[in-house]
Design a protein around this motif. Structure first.
Motif, mmCIF file in Angstrom:
data_model
loop_
_atom_site.group_PDB
_atom_site.id
_atom_site.type_symbol
_atom_site.label_atom_id
_atom_site.label_comp_id
_atom_site.label_asym_id
_atom_site.label_seq_id
_atom_site.Cartn_x
_atom_site.Cartn_y
_atom_site.Cartn_z
ATOM 1 N N ALA A 33 -1.694 -43.104 -55.968
ATOM 2 C CA ALA A 33 -2.028 -41.908 -55.187
ATOM 3 C C ALA A 33 -0.989 -41.548 -54.362
ATOM 4 N N ALA A 34 -0.468 -42.509 -53.419
ATOM 5 C CA ALA A 34 0.541 -42.305 -52.562
ATOM 6 C C ALA A 34 1.773 -42.112 -53.220
ATOM 7 N N LEU A 35 2.108 -42.731 -54.033
ATOM 8 C CA LEU A 35 3.355 -42.597 -54.881
ATOM 9 C C LEU A 35 3.605 -41.391 -55.657
ATOM 10 N N ALA A 36 2.327 -41.023 -56.165
ATOM 11 C CA ALA A 36 2.277 -39.743 -56.880
ATOM 12 C C ALA A 36 2.358 -38.497 -55.882
ATOM 13 N N ALA A 37 1.659 -38.548 -54.703
ATOM 14 C CA ALA A 37 1.887 -37.458 -53.929
ATOM 15 C C ALA A 37 3.451 -37.432 -53.351
ATOM 16 N N LEU A 38 4.219 -38.739 -53.081
ATOM 17 C CA LEU A 38 5.520 -38.309 -52.600
ATOM 18 C C LEU A 38 6.417 -38.058 -53.461
ATOM 19 N N ASN A 39 6.037 -38.296 -54.784
ATOM 20 C CA ASN A 39 6.806 -37.883 -55.802
ATOM 21 C C ASN A 39 6.679 -36.204 -56.097
ATOM 22 N N LEU A 40 5.462 -35.645 -55.995
ATOM 23 C CA LEU A 40 5.121 -34.305 -56.143
ATOM 24 C C LEU A 40 5.656 -33.379 -54.736
ATOM 25 N N TYR A 41 5.531 -34.109 -53.550
ATOM 26 C CA TYR A 41 5.681 -33.290 -52.367
ATOM 27 C C TYR A 41 6.805 -33.876 -51.540
ATOM 28 N N GLY A 42 7.243 -35.174 -51.839
ATOM 29 C CA GLY A 42 8.289 -35.646 -50.636
ATOM 30 C C GLY A 42 9.576 -35.024 -50.780
ATOM 31 N N GLN A 43 10.363 -35.224 -49.722
ATOM 32 C CA GLN A 43 11.670 -34.596 -49.524
ATOM 33 C C GLN A 43 12.589 -35.401 -50.470
ATOM 34 N N GLY A 44 13.675 -34.559 -50.866
ATOM 35 C CA GLY A 44 14.617 -35.352 -51.818
ATOM 36 C C GLY A 44 14.510 -35.001 -53.170
#
Length: 430
Positions: A33-44
């Protein structure tokens, strides 16, 4: 009550809970879930290749415009299109979310097999926690590329190589027709297994079938177009061999630059000697693979059991592909998970060093990409140093793996013990 007994009891309870299946599956869900959130909303824009490139390829094929690998040469083998097409199941607006769900589902299958159905052993518990930690350290790239689809196939293939070599051959061959690198694991199984004939026969038969279907679909020479596409690449900025030119840019040497190649969709290094270096990667890779094959065959002919030989041999193959590659993309670090997990399952103490080195390489990779990738593209000294450190970690991994393979064939007395270990783990996997 003796002093300290009351405080030790809750600690033992926590350790017991963390060692159970429930805690592992909860951690699995949290990590993904954390990695999915980073993929969808993270910078870069960590999911940029998926939503900006894979989706376009899938949409073009769905509308009958262009089928990559069939109507035109493609950088990937033909089966890479399968997960891209599957991610369109809920429409193009949900392509990214669907992709992440597919990868999480495949990881979940591999995780379930890793834990096994029998009593959860300490080595498998260690391997499971390490894999989750490795995914977190690697960051969003662990899910956001086509390589993430191949890792569960590779992991399952290696875990089943001793007890179910035919199934392993099928899984690894499918993985190789999604992204080429699992072909190296097929080679490792062929060398380490006593049933190598079956593995070779299945890998060849399945490959011929995939080629045949591609030809019937009208692919023609595009069926193996990914070979030429890869051969035509220049030296990508993250490639190990590009380090020298990056330091030259840092030093202010004129005539060297980093630029974007719109045909390959990557940042590459340009300057004196770069083309020759890019060409040299292929013979260097051939020599490196041949050296690993030679050391592996020596160990196998001296009676090294699959339980002792396969994991370090697979690791050596994977790392030599990474070091000799002219691309060097950050997602390649995902490849390390499969051989390290197998090594931790079979020989956790022995595989502590490569587990730490691989985890460190994952962390360095996430620092560079995706968050501060721009600093590498301008050859900032700190980030060139980080990339240099990452290459150093890979070199150390390769040296460890080759040494372990050599040692596996150096002590004939270990054959019986290794065979017992292999049979025990084979039974546990079932």
């Amino acid at each position: 009550m003796p002093a300290g007994v009351g405080s030790r009891a809750p600690a033992r309870g926590i350790r017991r809970w963390l060692g159970g299946r429930a805690a592992l599956w909860i951690a699995f869900a949290i990590v993904h879930a954390a990695l999915a959130a980073l993929n969808l909303y993270g910078q870069g824009l960590p999911l940029g290749d998926v939503t900006g490139v894979y989706r376009i390829w899938a949409e073009n094929a769905a509308h009958g415009y262009l089928r990559m690998g069939i109507d035109a040469p493609w950088v990937y083998p033909i089966l890479a299109f399968a997960p891209m097409a599957a991610a369109l199941v809920f429409g193009d607006a949900w392509f990214g979310q669907s992709w992440l769900a597919i990868v999480a589902l495949l990881d979940g299958i591999a995780f379930a097999v890793l834990l096994g159905r029998a009593a959860l052993s300490r080595p498998r518990r260690i391997a499971a926690w390490w894999w989750l930690g490795f995914l977190l350290l690697l960051g969003p790239i662990a899910l956001g590329r086509i390589d993430a689809v191949t890792v569960p196939f590779a992991m399952l293939g290696l875990l089943w190589a001793a007890g179910r070599p035919r199934v392993a051959a099928v899984l690894l061959t499918i993985g190789a027709w999604i992204k080429v690198w699992p072909a190296a694991l097929v080679a490792a199984v062929v060398i380490a297994s006593r049933r190598r004939g079956e593995v070779v026969a299945i890998a060849i038969s399945l490959s011929v079938g995939i080629l045949g279907v591609s030809l019937l679909a009208g692919a023609g020479a595009n069926t193996i177009g990914f070979v030429a596409e890869q051969a035509g690449r220049g030296l990508q900025v993250e490639a190990p061999l590009a380090i020298g030119w990056l330091w030259a840019i840092v030093a202010g040497v004129p005539g060297i630059r980093i630029d974007y190649d719109r045909d390959i969709l990557t940042f590459q290094v340009y300057g004196p000697g770069v083309e020759a270096a890019a060409w040299a990667t292929t013979p260097m890779l051939v020599v490196g693979v041949a050296a690993v094959v030679a050391v592996g065959v020596r160990a196998a002919r001296r009676g090294a059991p699959i339980g002792r030989l396969l994991a370090p041999l697979a690791l050596a193959f994977v790392v030599v592909l990474m070091l000799g590659n002219k691309v060097g993309s950050p997602q390649f670090v995902t490849w390390l998970a499969a051989p390290v997990v197998l090594g931790l399952v079979l020989r956790p103490v022995r595989f502590l060093v490569p587990a730490v080195l691989a985890a460190a390489a994952a962390l360095v990779t996430q620092i560079i990409y995706p968050y501060w990738y721009g600093w590498l593209l301008v050859a900032d000294p700190a980030f060139v140093l980080l990339l240099t450190a990452k290459v150093g970690l890979l070199v150390a991994l390769f040296a460890w793996a080759v040494r372990a393979v050599w040692q596996a064939g150096g002590d004939r007395r270990s054959t019986h013990a290794g065979g017992i270990l292999s049979r025990a783990e084979r039974h546990r996997t079932h």
